[in-house]
Enzyme design. Structure first.
Site, mmCIF file in Angstrom:
data_model
loop_
_atom_site.group_PDB
_atom_site.id
_atom_site.type_symbol
_atom_site.label_atom_id
_atom_site.label_comp_id
_atom_site.label_asym_id
_atom_site.label_seq_id
_atom_site.Cartn_x
_atom_site.Cartn_y
_atom_site.Cartn_z
ATOM 1 N N ASP A 66 0.836 -1.216 0.006
ATOM 2 C CA ASP A 66 0.008 0.049 0.009
ATOM 3 C C ASP A 66 0.802 1.303 -0.024
ATOM 4 O O ASP A 66 1.641 1.374 0.732
ATOM 5 C CB ASP A 66 -0.840 -0.224 1.239
ATOM 6 C CG ASP A 66 -2.008 1.114 1.085
ATOM 7 O OD1 ASP A 66 -1.796 2.154 1.168
ATOM 8 O OD2 ASP A 66 -3.348 0.876 0.922
ATOM 9 N N LEU A 67 0.562 1.973 -1.130
ATOM 10 C CA LEU A 67 1.732 3.188 -1.178
ATOM 11 C C LEU A 67 1.213 4.201 -0.175
ATOM 12 O O LEU A 67 0.121 4.702 -0.063
ATOM 13 C CB LEU A 67 1.310 3.833 -2.543
ATOM 14 C CG LEU A 67 2.345 4.872 -3.016
ATOM 15 C CD1 LEU A 67 4.037 4.260 -2.956
ATOM 16 C CD2 LEU A 67 2.197 5.512 -4.501
ATOM 17 N N ASP B 258 -4.246 2.429 -4.846
ATOM 18 C CA ASP B 258 -2.829 2.437 -4.235
ATOM 19 C C ASP B 258 -2.412 1.104 -3.564
ATOM 20 O O ASP B 258 -1.480 1.249 -3.089
ATOM 21 C CB ASP B 258 -2.851 3.715 -3.270
ATOM 22 C CG ASP B 258 -3.328 3.496 -1.936
ATOM 23 O OD1 ASP B 258 -4.287 2.535 -2.143
ATOM 24 O OD2 ASP B 258 -3.691 4.435 -1.149
#
Length: 377
Positions: free
Chosen positions: A227-228, A270
């Protein structure tokens, strides 16, 4: 070819049973009878040889057709020379074999024309040796008729074969192009446009395939979720173009650090996934740390207000699935999502490896609705 050699056998038998028109010398009669038997035996041998061999190379098959038929035609020369009274019958029989050769063996036009001319000249030469030129000319219209019919029939058939071949080639080319387009459409439908990674649908399909392969070969597989961090803040502060660059940077790091047999996918805005086969806990942790450090060490192309490059980080959750455990993709995803939440709660830019647990599907959703809005009880 079977029909052609069968015709040759029938004609050979007819020549054998033709009565001798006059007394021959013992040597000539023996030679003539031997030639008749040889013609029958050769026809049977050529038919047997063709029936046994199935994997003919086109060029060798063409050569086999020409030399076998030529051998049978040459076998008529003793009849034409020795049995002069019946040489017109033999000439008809030899010409019938020549005609069959043109129409049934599917020779190329060049080969057929050359063979016709050569054997017509040879037949006329044999006739000329035995009789006067006037007698030879009586048979010339017969040879000319066979030559014309055979050549014309061969040209027509080769033209039809050529057109049929071209149509088949066009159809084959169209089918290949259609398959290529379908494959391209399939690839596009499985890929994310921005990152060039696989999408969620393809990842779930491959998850089921990986499970079957892991069960068959008895190895562990793993699922990693990335997960960015702070993507919304990057979009709000620097614009969506920079946010897209951040997503592309993460995808590039993923593709550079996993094996070709692993599946990298973007499953959300994301959120990214890596599906791994044949992995152990130590290797899984090493890979996750390599992914985390790789993203951290790749700054974006822009700078902040202080003139420093903008760095991005990623929070990672992962779980290993044994070959004898029966978990669905949602089970594994929910388990890892809890580990991902721990990574974010601990300050992001961290790796958390959890154990897979079953998804709780026995939730009574009706309790969340007030009694007065429930239509059905």
């Amino acid at each position: 070819m079977v029909a052609h050699y069968s015709l040759c056998i029938v004609i050979s038998l007819i020549t054998y049973f033709l009565p001798n028109s006059r007394d021959f010398e013992d040597e000539s009669l023996l030679f003539l009878q031997s030639s008749r038997i040889t013609l029958i035996v050769l026809s049977l041998v050529f038919l047997w040889r063709h029936a046994r061999k199935k994997d003919w190379v086109p060029k060798k098959l063409e050569f086999y057709k020409v030399w076998t038929s030529s051998t049978l035609l040459i076998s008529f020369f003793p009849f034409l020379y020795l049995d002069k009274v019946h040489y017109d019958v033999y000439l008809h029989q030899a010409s019938a074999i020549l005609l069959s050769m043109n129409l049934l063996l599917w020779l190329t036009t060049t080969t057929a024309v050359a063979t016709n001319l050569v054997f017509c000249l040879m037949f006329l030469g044999i006739c000329y040796l035995g009789d006067s030129p006037i007698e030879v000319m009586k048979e010339f219209p017969i040879l000319l008729t066979y030559l014309f019919v055979g050549t014309f029939g061969n040209v027509i058939m080769n033209y039809w074969r050529t057109m049929d071949y071209r149509d088949k080639r066009k159809l084959y080319g169209a089918v290949l192009r259609l398959k290529a387009k379908n494959l391209h459409i399939r690839m596009i439908s499985n890929l994310d446009d921005l990152t060039d990674l696989y999408n969620r649908r393809y990842l779930i399909e491959q998850f089921d395939i990986f499970k079957k392969r892991a069960r068959r070969h008895q190895f562990q597989m793993a699922l990693v979720i990335l997960d960015l961090d702070h993507l919304k803040e990057i979009n709000d502060k620097y614009g969506h173009m920079v946010g897209d660059e951040a997503l592309q940077t993460l995808s590039a790091v993923m593709k550079s650090r996993v094996r070709s047999t692993d599946i990298c996918a973007r499953i959300g805005g994301d959120e990214f996934c890596v599906l791994l086969d044949s992995v152990d806990p130590k290797s899984l942790k090493t890979l996750c740390e390599s992914l985390r450090k790789g993203v951290e060490s790749h700054p974006l192309s822009i700078q902040d207000t202080n003139g420093k490059p903008v760095n991005i980080t990623v929070s990672i959750g992962a779980a290993i699935l044994s070959y004898d455990e029966d978990f669905t993709f949602d089970d594994l995803y929910q388990s890892i999502d809890s580990g991902l939440y721990k990574s974010k709660s601990a300050g992001r830019n961290r790796v958390t490896i959890v154990e897979a647990t079953k998804l709780n599907t026995k939730v009574d959703l009706s309790v969340s609705w007030p009694e007065e809005v429930r239509i059905y009880k």
